[in-house]
Design an enzyme around this catalytic site. Structure first.
Site, PDB file in Angstrom:
ATOM      1  N   LYS A 172       0.826  -1.211   0.000  1.00  0.00           N
ATOM      2  CA  LYS A 172       0.000   0.000   0.000  1.00  0.00           C
ATOM      3  C   LYS A 172       0.862   1.263   0.000  1.00  0.00           C
ATOM      4  O   LYS A 172       0.500   2.250  -0.624  1.00  0.00           O
ATOM      5  CB  LYS A 172      -0.952   0.004   1.206  1.00  0.00           C
ATOM      6  CG  LYS A 172      -2.067  -1.023   1.065  1.00  0.00           C
ATOM      7  CD  LYS A 172      -3.233  -0.769   1.987  1.00  0.00           C
ATOM      8  CE  LYS A 172      -4.364  -1.725   1.620  1.00  0.00           C
ATOM      9  NZ  LYS A 172      -5.539  -1.566   2.466  1.00  0.00           N
ATOM     10  N   LYS A 177     -10.707  -4.093  -3.401  1.00  0.00           N
ATOM     11  CA  LYS A 177     -11.587  -2.927  -3.571  1.00  0.00           C
ATOM     12  C   LYS A 177     -10.851  -1.763  -4.199  1.00  0.00           C
ATOM     13  O   LYS A 177     -11.441  -0.934  -4.857  1.00  0.00           O
ATOM     14  CB  LYS A 177     -12.058  -2.423  -2.201  1.00  0.00           C
ATOM     15  CG  LYS A 177     -13.071  -3.257  -1.519  1.00  0.00           C
ATOM     16  CD  LYS A 177     -13.515  -2.480  -0.281  1.00  0.00           C
ATOM     17  CE  LYS A 177     -13.439  -3.330   0.956  1.00  0.00           C
ATOM     18  NZ  LYS A 177     -12.422  -2.905   1.890  1.00  0.00           N
ATOM     19  N   LYS A 184      -4.590 -10.399  -6.088  1.00  0.00           N
ATOM     20  CA  LYS A 184      -5.781 -10.587  -5.242  1.00  0.00           C
ATOM     21  C   LYS A 184      -6.895  -9.619  -5.664  1.00  0.00           C
ATOM     22  O   LYS A 184      -6.610  -8.450  -5.931  1.00  0.00           O
ATOM     23  CB  LYS A 184      -5.376 -10.305  -3.792  1.00  0.00           C
ATOM     24  CG  LYS A 184      -6.477 -10.390  -2.780  1.00  0.00           C
ATOM     25  CD  LYS A 184      -6.030  -9.841  -1.434  1.00  0.00           C
ATOM     26  CE  LYS A 184      -6.339  -8.366  -1.277  1.00  0.00           C
ATOM     27  NZ  LYS A 184      -7.579  -8.055  -0.582  1.00  0.00           N
TER      28      LYS A 184
HETATM   29  P1  ATP Z   1      -8.639  -2.807   0.089  1.00  0.00           P
HETATM   30  O1  ATP Z   1      -8.308  -3.046  -1.344  1.00  0.00           O
HETATM   31  O2  ATP Z   1      -9.373  -1.527   0.349  1.00  0.00           O
HETATM   32  O3  ATP Z   1      -7.490  -3.092   1.022  1.00  0.00           O
HETATM   33  P2  ATP Z   1      -9.885  -5.391   0.304  1.00  0.00           P
HETATM   34  O4  ATP Z   1     -10.704  -5.683  -0.894  1.00  0.00           O
HETATM   35  O5  ATP Z   1      -8.561  -6.065   0.461  1.00  0.00           O
HETATM   36  O6  ATP Z   1      -9.744  -3.832   0.446  1.00  0.00           O
HETATM   37  P3  ATP Z   1     -10.622  -5.521   3.117  1.00  0.00           P
HETATM   38  O7  ATP Z   1     -11.581  -4.566   3.704  1.00  0.00           O
HETATM   39  O8  ATP Z   1      -9.173  -5.254   3.321  1.00  0.00           O
HETATM   40  O9  ATP Z   1     -10.823  -5.697   1.541  1.00  0.00           O
HETATM   41  O10 ATP Z   1     -10.971  -6.979   3.584  1.00  0.00           O
HETATM   42  C1  ATP Z   1     -12.147  -7.390   4.228  1.00  0.00           C
HETATM   43  C2  ATP Z   1     -12.153  -8.898   4.352  1.00  0.00           C
HETATM   44  O11 ATP Z   1     -12.258  -9.487   3.062  1.00  0.00           O
HETATM   45  C3  ATP Z   1     -10.889  -9.483   4.994  1.00  0.00           C
HETATM   46  O12 ATP Z   1     -11.239 -10.573   5.824  1.00  0.00           O
HETATM   47  C4  ATP Z   1     -10.097  -9.942   3.820  1.00  0.00           C
HETATM   48  O13 ATP Z   1      -9.212 -11.003   4.138  1.00  0.00           O
HETATM   49  C5  ATP Z   1     -11.180 -10.425   2.883  1.00  0.00           C
HETATM   50  N1  ATP Z   1     -10.757 -10.342   1.490  1.00  0.00           N
HETATM   51  C6  ATP Z   1     -10.372  -9.210   0.831  1.00  0.00           C
HETATM   52  N2  ATP Z   1     -10.042  -9.500  -0.433  1.00  0.00           N
HETATM   53  C7  ATP Z   1     -10.220 -10.850  -0.584  1.00  0.00           C
HETATM   54  C8  ATP Z   1     -10.062 -11.759  -1.681  1.00  0.00           C
HETATM   55  N3  ATP Z   1      -9.660 -11.329  -2.855  1.00  0.00           N
HETATM   56  N4  ATP Z   1     -10.346 -13.062  -1.473  1.00  0.00           N
HETATM   57  C9  ATP Z   1     -10.776 -13.500  -0.272  1.00  0.00           C
HETATM   58  N5  ATP Z   1     -10.948 -12.701   0.803  1.00  0.00           N
HETATM   59  C10 ATP Z   1     -10.686 -11.395   0.648  1.00  0.00           C
END
Ligand code: ATP
Ligand code: LTN
Length: 329
Positions: free
Chosen positions: A112, A196, A193
């Site tokens: 990040k 968001k 991965k």
């Molecule tokens: P950002 O990109 O804003 O960091 P993110 O999409 O990684 O967001 P988070 O809010 O960080 O989402 O994660 C919320 C939950 O969703 C956490 O438990 C995280 O492990 C899970 N998660 C996020 N992305 C994935 C993915 N691609 N596959 C499975 N679980 C996920």
């Protein structure tokens, strides 16, 4: 007394099927086996700049998505992190026992930080705030996706370090990963991965995408140069599509293989799209019902914060006593 489960999601963008399969779906499954607390971690979201109006609306949207997933607010406390000040208080106390070397090894921080022009100290301290969220409630179980496993290890290390310095204080939590769907990959780039904060239009299926958009995104997903599914040589794009199907359908490995072996990629994609749509349609209907009820979400969040505050405050008081800080008698 039931053991406690705690988990959180950042209200930092559009929640996607990775968030659902990696986290929310499992929160719902286990909620009644524990005393459950599910949190919208808005103070984590502001570790990178968020447009204030957008953040405000994403917090309520995220709460509604929790409920639409099946979280029962009568049983589980659904709350916003910043409405319980003890999260920030404990985070400060824990920063004082967390070596900077541990934080500088965090891969999410490195990834990040690379994307920011200036890196706020909050981004570096992010995992300490996360440890505070969990340890504040003495949670035994933390259901998350695979990308959070390193942060959970750090949380365990911080708890153990505090316990050894000041005497047994914190429950050392266990990480709970889903068996399928722990790491959903980007549709446009299956080596990354699903996230968001990735900008690409074809990267993620958002939980609120209409069926036409979901179909288009999945039909355009990156695969490889083979024509059909070959289980002895699965490319990452095809493997990701199969994983998404399996996580939504709940099919066993054998059933997946006999159904999809030899299937052409075009047909595989159509079936994955219809499986995702069939789950998201009723989900979106519930979401729209929830947001159309005036005041309902605010009530749920107020009630959630009121229920968890006494637990949080008593942990902070205990920690202060253990560390020798002043606690009025
Ligand atoms: P950002 O990109 O804003 O960091 P993110 O999409 O990684 O967001 P988070 O809010 O960080 O989402 O994660 C919320 C939950 O969703 C956490 O438990 C995280 O492990 C899970 N998660 C996020 N992305 C994935 C993915 N691609 N596959 C499975 N679980 C996920
Ligand atoms: N960092 C997590 C969100 C999060 C969290 C938590 C998850 C903040 N606090 C406590 C589990 C328990 C993420 O998914 N990015």
């Amino acid at each position: 007394m039931k053991a406690r489960v705690f988990s959180g999601v950042q209200p930092s963008g559009n929640l996607h099927i990775g968030n659902y399969l990696g986290a929310l779906k499992n929160w719902v499954i286990i909620q009644h086996d524990y005393e459950s607390i599910y949190c919208i971690v808005d103070m984590h979201a502001v570790t990178v700049y968020q447009q204030p109006e957008e953040l405000r609306s994403k917090i309520l949207e995220t709460a509604a998505l929790f409920l639409a997933s099946g979280i029962d607010p009568k049983h589980s406390a659904v709350m916003v992190q910043s409405s319980v000040p003890a999260h920030a208080e404990l985070a400060w106390l824990l920063t004082c026992v967390t070596p900077m070397g541990w934080l500088s090894r965090m891969t999410q921080f490195k990834a990040k930080a690379e994307k920011q022009e200036t890196v706020g100290d909050g981004l570096f301290q992010y995992p300490v705030l996360m440890a505070a969220d969990i340890l504040l409630y003495q949670a035994a179980i933390v259901p998350v996706g695979d990308d959070q496993a390193q942060h959970l290890e750090l949380t365990r290390d911080v708890a153990q370090r505090f316990n050894s310095l000041y005497g047994d204080t914190f429950v050392v939590p266990e990480t709970k990963l889903p068996t399928v769907g722990a790491r959903v990959m980007g549709l446009d780039d299956p080596l990354k991965k699903m996230s968001k904060s990735e900008p690409g239009a074809g990267h993620a299926v958002a939980l609120l995408d209409p069926p036409g958009v979901i179909r288009k995104k999945i039909l355009r997903a990156t695969t490889d140069s083979q024509p059909a599914v070959d289980y002895s040589a699965l490319g990452p794009g095809v493997e990701n599509l199969l994983n998404i199907f399996q996580a939504f359908s709940g099919w066993a490995d054998g059933q997946m293989q006999s159904h999809f072996s030899g299937m052409r990629y075009g047909d595989l994609k159509k079936q994955v799209a219809e499986m995702v749509i069939s789950h998201l349609e009723p989900f979106q209907k519930r979401y729209h019902e929830i947001v159309s009820e005036p005041g309902y979400l605010d009530g749920v969040l107020r009630d959630g914060a009121a229920r968890v505050s006494p637990i949080a405050n008593s942990t902070v008081e205990l920690v202060k006593r253990r560390m020798g800080l002043y606690v009025p008698s």
